[in-house]
Design a protein around this motif. Sequence first.
Motif, mmCIF file in Angstrom:
data_model
loop_
_atom_site.group_PDB
_atom_site.id
_atom_site.type_symbol
_atom_site.label_atom_id
_atom_site.label_comp_id
_atom_site.label_asym_id
_atom_site.label_seq_id
_atom_site.Cartn_x
_atom_site.Cartn_y
_atom_site.Cartn_z
ATOM 1 N N ALA A 44 -100.728 107.548 3.164
ATOM 2 C CA ALA A 44 -100.877 108.965 2.836
ATOM 3 C C ALA A 44 -101.114 109.824 4.069
ATOM 4 C CB ALA A 44 -102.034 109.145 1.852
ATOM 5 N N LYS A 45 -101.607 109.219 5.150
ATOM 6 C CA LYS A 45 -101.871 109.970 6.378
ATOM 7 C C LYS A 45 -100.594 110.280 7.153
ATOM 8 C CE LYS A 45 -106.516 108.084 7.189
ATOM 9 N NZ LYS A 45 -107.374 107.339 8.140
ATOM 10 N N LEU A 46 -99.561 109.503 6.924
ATOM 11 C CA LEU A 46 -98.344 109.638 7.722
ATOM 12 C C LEU A 46 -97.627 110.940 7.384
ATOM 13 C CD1 LEU A 46 -97.041 105.975 7.547
ATOM 14 C CD2 LEU A 46 -98.567 107.020 9.218
ATOM 15 N N GLY A 47 -97.349 111.710 8.409
ATOM 16 C CA GLY A 47 -96.671 112.984 8.213
ATOM 17 C C GLY A 47 -97.565 114.095 7.704
ATOM 18 N N SER A 48 -98.857 113.812 7.518
ATOM 19 C CA SER A 48 -99.758 114.831 6.991
ATOM 20 C C SER A 48 -100.179 115.804 8.093
ATOM 21 C CB SER A 48 -101.013 114.179 6.395
ATOM 22 O OG SER A 48 -101.985 115.160 6.070
ATOM 23 N N PRO A 49 -100.101 117.109 7.839
ATOM 24 C CA PRO A 49 -100.524 118.099 8.843
ATOM 25 C C PRO A 49 -102.028 118.067 9.101
ATOM 26 C CG PRO A 49 -100.038 119.179 6.758
ATOM 27 C CD PRO A 49 -99.606 117.754 6.614
ATOM 28 N N GLU A 50 -102.780 117.355 8.264
ATOM 29 C CA GLU A 50 -104.229 117.279 8.433
ATOM 30 C C GLU A 50 -104.629 116.340 9.572
ATOM 31 O OE1 GLU A 50 -106.071 116.222 4.790
ATOM 32 O OE2 GLU A 50 -104.938 117.686 3.605
ATOM 33 N N PHE A 51 -103.682 115.523 10.038
ATOM 34 C CA PHE A 51 -103.998 114.531 11.057
ATOM 35 C C PHE A 51 -103.144 114.767 12.297
ATOM 36 C CE2 PHE A 51 -105.047 112.666 6.979
ATOM 37 C CZ PHE A 51 -106.307 112.146 7.216
ATOM 38 N N ASP A 52 -103.765 114.613 13.478
ATOM 39 C CA ASP A 52 -103.028 114.811 14.718
ATOM 40 C C ASP A 52 -102.135 113.611 14.999
ATOM 41 O OD1 ASP A 52 -104.711 112.802 15.689
ATOM 42 O OD2 ASP A 52 -105.929 114.165 16.909
ATOM 43 N N TRP A 53 -101.335 113.748 16.090
ATOM 44 C CA TRP A 53 -100.350 112.717 16.413
ATOM 45 C C TRP A 53 -100.987 111.350 16.590
ATOM 46 C CZ3 TRP A 53 -100.215 110.100 21.158
ATOM 47 C CH2 TRP A 53 -99.139 109.214 21.302
ATOM 48 N N GLN A 54 -102.067 111.255 17.374
ATOM 49 C CA GLN A 54 -102.672 109.952 17.638
ATOM 50 C C GLN A 54 -103.233 109.332 16.364
ATOM 51 O OE1 GLN A 54 -104.731 109.239 21.261
ATOM 52 N NE2 GLN A 54 -106.258 107.928 20.323
ATOM 53 N N SER A 55 -103.835 110.149 15.503
ATOM 54 C CA SER A 55 -104.376 109.622 14.247
ATOM 55 C C SER A 55 -103.271 109.046 13.371
ATOM 56 C CB SER A 55 -105.108 110.735 13.486
ATOM 57 O OG SER A 55 -106.228 111.193 14.215
ATOM 58 N N GLN A 56 -102.101 109.685 13.379
ATOM 59 C CA GLN A 56 -100.981 109.177 12.586
ATOM 60 C C GLN A 56 -100.413 107.887 13.169
ATOM 61 O OE1 GLN A 56 -98.077 111.925 10.968
ATOM 62 N NE2 GLN A 56 -99.391 113.660 11.473
ATOM 63 N N VAL A 57 -100.337 107.824 14.493
ATOM 64 C CA VAL A 57 -99.871 106.588 15.121
ATOM 65 C C VAL A 57 -100.823 105.445 14.794
ATOM 66 C CG1 VAL A 57 -99.493 105.417 17.323
ATOM 67 C CG2 VAL A 57 -98.598 107.713 16.978
ATOM 68 N N GLU A 58 -102.131 105.704 14.866
ATOM 69 C CA GLU A 58 -103.106 104.667 14.564
ATOM 70 C C GLU A 58 -103.031 104.252 13.095
ATOM 71 O OE1 GLU A 58 -106.898 106.055 15.892
ATOM 72 O OE2 GLU A 58 -106.485 105.558 17.990
ATOM 73 N N ALA A 59 -102.804 105.221 12.199
ATOM 74 C CA ALA A 59 -102.652 104.898 10.782
ATOM 75 C C ALA A 59 -101.418 104.029 10.559
ATOM 76 C CB ALA A 59 -102.563 106.178 9.954
ATOM 77 N N ASP A 60 -100.334 104.359 11.252
ATOM 78 C CA ASP A 60 -99.097 103.578 11.132
ATOM 79 C C ASP A 60 -99.307 102.151 11.644
ATOM 80 O OD1 ASP A 60 -96.486 103.115 10.508
ATOM 81 O OD2 ASP A 60 -95.687 104.797 11.630
ATOM 82 N N LEU A 61 -99.956 102.039 12.811
ATOM 83 C CA LEU A 61 -100.255 100.720 13.352
ATOM 84 C C LEU A 61 -101.114 99.923 12.382
ATOM 85 C CD1 LEU A 61 -101.045 101.615 17.074
ATOM 86 C CD2 LEU A 61 -99.352 99.943 16.339
ATOM 87 N N CYS A 62 -102.163 100.555 11.898
ATOM 88 C CA CYS A 62 -103.086 99.872 11.008
ATOM 89 C C CYS A 62 -102.394 99.426 9.727
ATOM 90 C CB CYS A 62 -104.263 100.796 10.696
ATOM 91 S SG CYS A 62 -105.780 99.940 10.247
ATOM 92 N N PHE A 63 -101.498 100.259 9.210
ATOM 93 C CA PHE A 63 -100.747 99.924 8.000
ATOM 94 C C PHE A 63 -99.958 98.632 8.203
ATOM 95 C CE2 PHE A 63 -96.974 99.924 5.375
ATOM 96 C CZ PHE A 63 -97.401 100.398 4.140
ATOM 97 N N HIS A 64 -99.205 98.583 9.283
ATOM 98 C CA HIS A 64 -98.345 97.419 9.513
ATOM 99 C C HIS A 64 -99.148 96.166 9.850
ATOM 100 C CE1 HIS A 64 -94.260 99.248 9.393
ATOM 101 N NE2 HIS A 64 -94.956 100.350 9.615
ATOM 102 N N LEU A 65 -100.227 96.312 10.595
ATOM 103 C CA LEU A 65 -101.047 95.151 10.927
ATOM 104 C C LEU A 65 -101.766 94.616 9.696
ATOM 105 C CD1 LEU A 65 -102.585 96.127 14.389
ATOM 106 C CD2 LEU A 65 -100.547 94.778 13.907
ATOM 107 N N LEU A 66 -102.280 95.516 8.866
ATOM 108 C CA LEU A 66 -102.937 95.084 7.636
ATOM 109 C C LEU A 66 -101.950 94.359 6.727
ATOM 110 C CD1 LEU A 66 -105.385 95.026 5.773
ATOM 111 C CD2 LEU A 66 -104.740 97.303 4.937
ATOM 112 N N LEU A 67 -100.745 94.904 6.618
ATOM 113 C CA LEU A 67 -99.721 94.272 5.787
ATOM 114 C C LEU A 67 -99.405 92.870 6.307
ATOM 115 C CD1 LEU A 67 -98.078 95.288 3.321
ATOM 116 C CD2 LEU A 67 -96.193 95.678 4.901
ATOM 117 N N LEU A 68 -99.418 92.715 7.623
ATOM 118 C CA LEU A 68 -99.143 91.414 8.225
ATOM 119 C C LEU A 68 -100.233 90.401 7.875
ATOM 120 C CD1 LEU A 68 -96.883 90.477 10.350
ATOM 121 C CD2 LEU A 68 -98.710 90.616 12.028
ATOM 122 N N LEU A 69 -101.473 90.877 7.781
ATOM 123 C CA LEU A 69 -102.608 89.977 7.576
ATOM 124 C C LEU A 69 -102.886 89.654 6.116
ATOM 125 C CD1 LEU A 69 -105.144 91.384 10.204
ATOM 126 C CD2 LEU A 69 -103.689 89.370 10.406
#
Length: 249
Positions: free
Chosen positions: A143-168
């Motif tokens: 839900a954070k991805l592409g949201s104007p409420e979050f800055d660029w770095q926060s979205q990158v970290e959310a994206d990273l966390c999403f994929h790493l969590l899915l991997l685990l």
Amino acid sequence: MRKEAIAGWLLASKPRTNHARVVEQLGLAIVAGEFAVGDVLPGDPELQQRFEVSRSVLREAMKTLAAKGLVVAKSRIGTRVTDQCYWNLLDEDVLRWHFSSGVSAVFIDQLYDIRLLLEPAAAAYAAQRATAEDCAELRSLAAKLGSPEFDWQSQVEADLCFHLLLLLVGGNPFMESMVGFIRAALEGAFTLALKPPVPNRDAEMRDTHMAIVEAVERGDVDAARAAMENVVQLGRRSAIYAVERVHTS
């Protein structure tokens, strides 16, 4: 690896020890071509002076670089930069150094081929084994991805966390051993694709990641695999577009 440890695996921080600093600077210099394939590195006294470290720290750093496949020590010759075919591209540092020194569209394309092998399978495992808590966390991150409420770095970290969590969450130990590689691949590629942002990517990022979440929530293995394939292919196109834009600007 515990899923709770993901937060500590986000964007790489600066080296904190002398050993890490020497490995980082020499490794990047080798990958960037400051020391070319076949070159013999300067001797210990020169490198000790350059990095202001002891001989023991330098020797340990050289062992680390040798373990990554970048150098080999030869008696009466010195430490030589190896051919690139020996470099361990699955090592997260080596992959990160490539992104730092500049990558080509061909490099990105080949990297995404490997992502396409690993991540759809990880999504399929997640559809079989994710808990309700895992699904809720994945949904929150998507839900954070592409949201104007979050800055660029926060979205990158959310994206990273999403994929790493899915991997685990799939619970496959072989997949788990690839976390470092996937993190470096995602960090480098997403940075290319999102900074500056690729046009019209916001809603697409959120919707395509939500499709993965919904498939995992349903336990639909085939849909989870297909949704992740779609995300990887979209990421491939965005990253290649970003690289080509840089090269033509």
